[in-house]
Design a protein around this motif. Sequence first.
Motif, mmCIF file in Angstrom:
data_model
loop_
_atom_site.group_PDB
_atom_site.id
_atom_site.type_symbol
_atom_site.label_atom_id
_atom_site.label_comp_id
_atom_site.label_asym_id
_atom_site.label_seq_id
_atom_site.Cartn_x
_atom_site.Cartn_y
_atom_site.Cartn_z
ATOM 1 N N UNK A 32 0.818 -1.212 0.000
ATOM 2 C CA UNK A 32 0.000 0.000 0.000
ATOM 3 C C UNK A 32 0.855 1.267 0.000
ATOM 4 N N UNK A 72 -4.578 -5.746 0.136
ATOM 5 C CA UNK A 72 -4.530 -5.050 1.422
ATOM 6 C C UNK A 72 -5.810 -5.278 2.226
ATOM 7 N N UNK A 75 -5.744 -8.768 3.739
ATOM 8 C CA UNK A 75 -4.893 -8.892 4.931
ATOM 9 C C UNK A 75 -5.570 -8.237 6.131
ATOM 10 N N UNK A 79 -6.757 -10.219 9.447
ATOM 11 C CA UNK A 79 -6.268 -9.793 10.770
ATOM 12 C C UNK A 79 -7.440 -9.491 11.696
ATOM 13 N N UNK A 106 -2.692 -5.297 29.080
ATOM 14 C CA UNK A 106 -3.628 -4.397 28.387
ATOM 15 C C UNK A 106 -5.011 -5.011 28.163
ATOM 16 N N UNK A 112 -9.401 -0.783 25.070
ATOM 17 C CA UNK A 112 -8.307 -1.273 24.237
ATOM 18 C C UNK A 112 -8.794 -2.389 23.315
ATOM 19 N N UNK A 115 -10.960 -0.936 20.611
ATOM 20 C CA UNK A 115 -10.160 -0.192 19.623
ATOM 21 C C UNK A 115 -9.377 -1.144 18.730
ATOM 22 N N UNK A 116 -8.903 -2.252 19.307
ATOM 23 C CA UNK A 116 -8.166 -3.243 18.518
ATOM 24 C C UNK A 116 -9.073 -3.847 17.450
ATOM 25 N N UNK A 119 -9.472 -1.643 14.210
ATOM 26 C CA UNK A 119 -8.263 -1.319 13.439
ATOM 27 C C UNK A 119 -8.510 -1.154 11.923
ATOM 28 N N UNK A 123 -7.355 2.158 9.830
ATOM 29 C CA UNK A 123 -6.489 2.099 8.648
ATOM 30 C C UNK A 123 -7.180 2.772 7.460
ATOM 31 N N UNK B 44 0.372 1.879 30.477
ATOM 32 C CA UNK B 44 -0.570 1.142 29.630
ATOM 33 C C UNK B 44 -0.952 1.964 28.397
ATOM 34 N N UNK B 48 -0.396 0.844 24.609
ATOM 35 C CA UNK B 48 -1.495 0.808 23.639
ATOM 36 C C UNK B 48 -1.148 1.599 22.391
ATOM 37 N N UNK B 52 -1.083 0.007 18.649
ATOM 38 C CA UNK B 52 -1.898 0.466 17.512
ATOM 39 C C UNK B 52 -1.037 0.917 16.340
ATOM 40 N N UNK B 56 -0.921 -1.106 12.784
ATOM 41 C CA UNK B 56 -1.350 -0.418 11.562
ATOM 42 C C UNK B 56 -0.220 -0.398 10.539
ATOM 43 N N UNK B 59 0.326 -3.877 9.036
ATOM 44 C CA UNK B 59 -0.710 -4.250 8.068
ATOM 45 C C UNK B 59 -0.505 -3.500 6.756
ATOM 46 N N UNK B 60 -0.216 -2.209 6.853
ATOM 47 C CA UNK B 60 -0.051 -1.410 5.633
ATOM 48 C C UNK B 60 1.172 -1.870 4.838
ATOM 49 N N UNK B 61 2.280 -2.121 5.557
ATOM 50 C CA UNK B 61 3.497 -2.508 4.827
ATOM 51 C C UNK B 61 3.629 -4.022 4.670
ATOM 52 N N UNK B 62 2.648 -4.770 5.158
ATOM 53 C CA UNK B 62 2.613 -6.237 5.054
ATOM 54 C C UNK B 62 3.890 -6.881 5.585
#
Lengths: 251, 88
Positions: A32, A72, A75, A79, A106, A112, A115-116, A119, A123, B44, B48, B52, B56, B59-62
Amino acid sequence: MSSVQSGDLSPEELKFGQNSGKGSSNLLSGNLIDAISQIQQLAVMELSRREIPEHFFTMRARLNFFSIGFGNGMIEGTLFAVLTALILPINANRELMEMIAEYFPLVRYKVFLLSLNLIPLFIAITLCSLVGKFRNKRLTTLAIDFLLIGRCFCLVIEGIIVFGVMVMLHKYLMTTENIQRMAMFFAARSDVAAETAYRIISDIRPKIIPAAYQTLYIFIAATLVPFFSVWLISSVRKAAIRKSELFWEQE
Amino acid sequence: MHNEIIKIVIGRVITVGLVLFIVPGIYLFENEIQLYFPEYESKMFFAAVICFAGTAYAVISRNLIVLVITIVSTIAVPFISDWFFYYL
């Protein structure tokens, strides 16, 4: 002055796969960040030169952008599915959460975990804010559209698959008999393990359907974000430009 | 041209100021933040943020290695932080 600033870019400098000669596009190849860099290059070239024919951006290049977006999205979706499968039992059973929290503190925080799960949406927002400002000329518009359509296409398919799998899991696999059978399997090792497994799986079962709907909503949001951010903002901007042009023509 | 430079300078000053204020502020005003969010803990929060950002980017850069490093550092940050303050 560099060739980028002057706008005299050779085909070697514009590596968006149109002259690769590979003959086929692999769905999982490409990155990407590479695609965004190529869109930036294209934007610079379009700003430097007044008119570039649409067919300069060949069918191969369009398919490559589509496949990068698709790969993308795949993936991200995978995930997301894995994360949902991990988060669901943690959210459902307090005992399991405390056990994992010894090593990964966590997981005690609900914010958390939520939010996970979000994702893919984060993105999508990051991606749209990165590429959105380049969607003003013809070729960059095409490149961004193919990238986002590929991504949206994949997310829609994967969202439906994940939703279907979760509903099937609830309806056919996680029945009371199956849970008891699984507990019996653990009972061969120890009674405590069997009891814990039975309790954890029984706690997960009622939370699968709400989680499946939540997954579907998140995928829908991740699909709609590009429409509402990049495409809508771009069309509003174009409409404003057209309005001002019409105003000056009337004068 | 003059206005552009002024805009850029103001933007950078605000950004640097925010970073300089927020990053130590998260540690220094932990008790004050806990008045409004009782479950808040600085270490924490940083873990976090690392989790994140790393996920991210992975995932973007695989990049699977980045993902593994991210998970390991997310687990390690609270323990390292405890260890550091214990021996300080």
